[in-house]
Design an enzyme around this catalytic site. Structure first.
Site, PDB file in Angstrom:
ATOM      1  CG  ASN A  61      -0.634   6.408   0.426  1.00  0.00           C
ATOM      2  OD1 ASN A  61       0.142   7.211   0.934  1.00  0.00           O
ATOM      3  ND2 ASN A  61      -0.293   5.166   0.133  1.00  0.00           N
ATOM      4  CG  ASP A 114     -10.535  22.072 -43.407  1.00  0.00           C
ATOM      5  OD1 ASP A 114      -9.688  21.479 -44.107  1.00  0.00           O
ATOM      6  OD2 ASP A 114     -10.991  23.189 -43.702  1.00  0.00           O
ATOM      7  CG  ASP A 144      -5.509  21.879 -44.832  1.00  0.00           C
ATOM      8  OD1 ASP A 144      -4.877  21.645 -45.860  1.00  0.00           O
ATOM      9  OD2 ASP A 144      -6.702  22.238 -44.820  1.00  0.00           O
ATOM     10  CG  ASP A 193      -0.100  11.756   0.599  1.00  0.00           C
ATOM     11  OD1 ASP A 193       0.134  12.546   1.526  1.00  0.00           O
ATOM     12  OD2 ASP A 193       0.533  10.715   0.402  1.00  0.00           O
ATOM     13  CB  ILE A 238       0.577   1.318  -4.989  1.00  0.00           C
ATOM     14  CG1 ILE A 238       1.292   0.039  -5.413  1.00  0.00           C
ATOM     15  CG2 ILE A 238      -0.360   1.787  -6.083  1.00  0.00           C
ATOM     16  CD1 ILE A 238       2.107   0.168  -6.657  1.00  0.00           C
ATOM     17  CD  GLU A 286      -2.600   3.182  -1.964  1.00  0.00           C
ATOM     18  OE1 GLU A 286      -2.131   2.133  -1.537  1.00  0.00           O
ATOM     19  OE2 GLU A 286      -2.090   4.306  -1.746  1.00  0.00           O
ATOM     20  CB  VAL A 342      -0.946  -0.004   1.218  1.00  0.00           C
ATOM     21  CG1 VAL A 342      -1.643   1.334   1.374  1.00  0.00           C
ATOM     22  CG2 VAL A 342      -1.981  -1.106   1.071  1.00  0.00           C
ATOM     23  CB  ALA A 343       3.907   2.140   1.932  1.00  0.00           C
ATOM     24  CG  ASP A 389      -6.469  17.837 -43.962  1.00  0.00           C
ATOM     25  OD1 ASP A 389      -5.443  17.881 -44.652  1.00  0.00           O
ATOM     26  OD2 ASP A 389      -7.303  18.752 -43.916  1.00  0.00           O
TER      27      ASP A 389
END
Length: 873
Positions: free
Chosen positions: A705, A611, A326, A709, A282, A284, A279-280, A615
């Site tokens: 997290n 356009d 173009d 955070d 990643i 989250e 968990v630490a 293209d």
């Protein structure tokens, strides 16, 4: 190749009749056999498929594994929180992509709703989808062409084909021509007309030779599927980051588990610790935060007239260093405009003409009377060249309606490509007047006198040379030149062959499809931002270069190359020489794709704007394709990543600025989150190695997290744009997210946050007789609050928080205040303190943890001061 066949061959091949057309029964049979005359379009993703695409990410897979493991270990609260985060992240992406799909659907419109056909010897109007091969199609001005046609009759027929050719002027058509050359470009197939183009002048008949996906527009549409969708730079970086963090978390978990077993720790305890470390490792909230930051950027872009079809495309546009654009309708107005007048042997720029002289008024009168278009301040119809002439007259208060009312048209000789002339006879009181316009050579051949200073003079060879020299000067400026003459008659009963004889030359006009006024400044800003603008057009080389020079794209004609020259280069030769060119003229759809790929081969991030149907393949091949929302075809919109609702090149520059800001802010958010996560790993890893009790529980890490955070990270994601963002060079596409000082900042702050967390943990144990809950509470609060304070210093790598403006990012200040309040609420409110297994702190404890939490922030500000002093030295 139908253009190589005669009319008789085409009629026999399609089994039809020129005068009677198909029978209704035969048409119905062919429709059932070959299907409707419409383009196949990709089906929109279902909501479920969009949802699945949002969770197809390596970081999400690791979080799902952590959630499953937490549930297996009985830590259901951890598992539920992780799953909620995954769901929120996916929903954000689903909502944004769904919004983009709905916006695109709103932009789509039927370009050819009706077709005029001959069936059962009758001319009837039918839905264009019901047109079949062999149908005889009736063409007249203002009508869209419903399918690909081999023309069988044409009377002064002109077709606007800019969607295919990129040329501003309509193409003249001639049904009688049989072309025997191989691989003739679409713009040169004068005996053909193509689906979705517009008849602007004259009339004609054509036999349908291709429908639906077999048409030229259909072939281009099918080419889109050949281009694979590639990941954007941000997607690639986040994908690599996710894999790296995944392997890192698994490696750390395995290492800690082995260390724990060697230390003789409980297996169940080590599994919980392993989950904590996973968990630490990643962040989250990272996928959701990146998605939200991009979504907010997308919403800002919508307000600035751009629709983004997928979130990462905003960032991609911000990283481009080449914009292939173009010309027609994108850099220019797609509207012919008169730039210069020539009368009294003098060339005048229109902006310098305030008062018209007699010759000028005569010139405007002739161009208004000898004209089949209509133009008012509200709208205009007809040939763009004739509309331009009427617009000029309108500018000086001369309207066709008033002039025709006063001088009724009695006769005319229509324009044809052999004479290159058009004449009308209008009533002037008791007399009559012939007004003639045409190519300068043709006009001079039939003119014997010239109007000079209000008097008629003989048109001598010297005067003709003077006129031709002035005409050539206009042509050198890429202006299309038309000449005008007249003569007075006492009777309008005149032989048709005598109308265009012994005329009086009055003057010339030079016209062009002019650049958009704001584009020149936008290109200059691109230069400042080290972004190279490339013009790609179907126009002739001289015209293309003149426009490019006026826009500031190029001053050297050698930087201009046309399609025929490109064909002589191999792919390898083009790759070697591609950086020598800034303007590409007379190009085909295949050329455009080659050009884009050649630029990409040098590691460039390439954007293509356009356009037209022509293209679309290059829009798909580019890193990001930008289509026009107003004039753009459905095919080009389908192929693009972004659509400009105002068709304005300047909007692209705003998007570049927005993209650069977004990337910078995402980088800040990622660095902040990973610094915090690295701090958590440091705290847990060192504690395990020293055989300490775990300073944090899994739910503590999850909470920090996801909540503590995430708010500051989101606020960093919407940090205001730096003033110098467009004065910086585009970053290297291969540049890592951790380039420059970022990795050192991440490691330094990670260690600092981890060490202050451990310090708080040991301090708590010493203060409260080894009370684990009390020690973990102090560590939990320091980890959370230190990260909140630390976020202030993340707004700039070199400038102090006071230089960038302490209160400039109000969202960040608010997130810090809210974060601190929530954090202390958790430890003070009994209900939450039980869930989080924390202990209420007294005033002295709170004072201590606040002081400890300020250490990472203070250390960063001191480091910035040192770096600034070092830079000055």
């Amino acid at each position: 190749m139908h253009y190589k066949k005669s009319i008789e061959e085409i009629i026999n091949e399609t089994s039809t009749n020129i005068r009677e057309g198909l029978t209704s029964k035969e048409a119905e049979s062919r429709l059932l056999k070959n299907g409707e005359n419409k383009l196949e379009s990709k089906k929109n993703k279902s909501i479920f498929k969009i949802f699945l695409s949002q969770i197809n990410d390596s970081m999400i897979y690791i979080l799902l594994f952590a959630a499953a493991l937490s549930a297996f270990m009985g830590e259901y609260s951890d598992s539920i929180i992780i799953l909620i985060v995954i769901l929120i992240n996916a929903l954000i992406g689903v909502i944004q992509e769904s919004k983009a799909q709905k916006a695109l659907e709103a932009l789509k419109s039927l370009s050819t709703p009706k077709a005029l056909v001959i069936r059962d010897s009758k001319t009837i109007e039918i839905p264009s989808e019901e047109v079949v091969v062999g149908d005889i199609i009736v063409l007249d001005a203002g009508r869209y062409i419903p399918c690909d046609l081999r023309l069988i009759e044409s009377f002064n027929l002109k077709v606007e084909e800019s969607a295919f050719t990129g040329e501003s002027l309509p193409s003249e058509k001639d049904a009688k021509e049989v072309l025997d050359k191989e691989d003739i470009l679409i713009g040169d197939r004068i005996n053909m007309a193509f689906m979705s183009t517009l008849v602007t002048y004259g009339r004609g008949l054509g036999v349908c030779v291709n429908t639906g996906m077999n048409t030229e527009i259909g072939k281009i549409a099918s080419m889109l599927n050949e281009e694979e969708n590639s990941e954007t730079p941000l997607q690639k970086k986040l994908s690599s980051l996710g894999k790296f963090l995944g392997f890192l978390s698994l490696g750390i978990c395995a290492l800690i588990f082995v260390v724990g077993m060697i230390q003789g720790r409980d297996t169940f305890e080590m599994l919980l610790t392993a989950i904590s470390l996973a968990v630490a490792a990643i962040p989250e909230g990272l996928p959701a935060i990146v998605a939200i930051v991009l979504a907010l950027g997308v919403q800002r872009m919508i307000k600035q007239n751009a629709i983004v079809k997928n979130l990462p495309s905003v960032e991609t546009l911000g990283s481009v260093n080449i914009i292939c654009s173009d010309k027609t309708g994108t850099l220019t107005l797609n509207k012919m405009t008169v730039r210069k007048l020539f009368s009294n042997l003098t060339t005048k720029n229109l902006e310098n003409i305030d008062n018209l002289k007699e010759e000028d008024k005569s010139l405007l009168e002739i161009m208004t009377l000898c004209n089949d278009a209509t133009s008012t301040e509200e709208n205009a119809t007809g040939d763009p060249t004739e509309v331009a002439l009427l617009d000029l007259s309108l500018k000086y208060g001369i309207t066709k309606k008033d002039l025709n009312k006063e001088h009724k048209r009695l006769n005319e000789v229509p324009f044809d490509s052999d004479r290159k002339l058009m004449s009308t006879i209008n009533k002037y009181g008791e007399n009559f007047k012939v007004s003639t316009k045409g190519a300068i050579d043709s006009i001079l051949k039939i003119s014997t006198k010239i109007l000079l200073n209000g008097k008629l003079e003989p048109l001598t060879e010297d005067l003709k040379k003077n006129i031709l020299d002035s005409s050539n000067e206009m042509s050198d400026d890429a202006l299309r030149v038309l000449g005008f003459s007249y003569k007075d008659l006492t009777s309008h009963h005149i032989d048709i062959d005598d109308i265009e004889k012994d005329l009086i030359f009055v003057g010339l006009v030079g016209m062009i499809d002019p650049p958009r006024e704001e584009v020149k400044d936008s290109i200059a800003l691109c230069k400042l931002a080290s972004i190279k603008t490339i013009m790609i057009t179907g126009d002739h080389k001289n015209t293309a270069f003149a426009i490019g020079k006026e826009l500031g794209l190029s001053e050297d004609f050698k930087e201009c190359i046309e399609g025929a020259e490109l064909d002589k280069l191999t792919d390898e030769e083009l790759k070697e020489r591609i950086n020598d060119f800034r303007i590409f003229a007379r190009v085909s759809p295949e050329h455009k794709v080659k050009i884009v790929k050649a630029f990409k081969s040098h590691g460039n991030i390439v954007s293509m704007t356009g356009d037209g149907v022509n293209d679309a393949p290059s829009l798909k091949a580019a890193d990001i394709g930008v289509a026009m929302g107003i004039t753009g075809t459905d095919v080009s919109k389908e192929a693009s990543d972004m659509i400009l609702t105002d068709d304005n090149f300047t909007t692209i520059v705003k998007a570049v600025e927005e993209g650069r800001t977004i990337y910078s802010n995402i980088k800040k958010a990622i660095t902040f989150l990973l610094s915090c996560n690295f701090g958590e790993i440091v705290a847990l890893f060192i504690a395990i190695l020293l055989n300490w009790a775990a300073p944090l529980q899994p739910i503590h890490i999850l909470w920090v997290n996801l909540i503590t955070d995430s708010f500051p990270a989101l606020s960093l994601g919407v940090d205001p744009t730096n003033d110098d963002v467009m004065s910086l060079s585009p970053r290297d596409p291969k540049e890592s997210i951790f380039s420059g000082n970022t990795k050192y900042i991440l490691i330094l702050n990670g260690f600092t946050i981890g060490l202050v967390t451990l310090f708080a943990f040991k301090l708590g144990q010493n203060l409260y007789q080894n009370s684990l809950y009390h020690a973990q509470t102090m560590a939990f609060v320091v980890l959370s609050v230190s990260q909140l304070f630390f976020s202030l210093s993340m707004r700039s790598e070199t400038k102090s928080v006071f230089e960038v403006g302490l209160f400039k990012n109000k969202y960040l200040i608010l997130s810090i205040i809210v974060g601190v309040f929530i954090q202390f609420s958790i430890i003070e409110i009994p209900f939450f303190s039980e869930i989080f297994k924390v202990y209420p702190l007294n005033r002295s404890d709170i004072f201590i943890v606040i002081l400890i939490s300020l250490i990472p922030f203070a250390l960063n500000e001191i480091l910035k001061l040192f770096l600034r002093k070092r830079k000055r030295l």
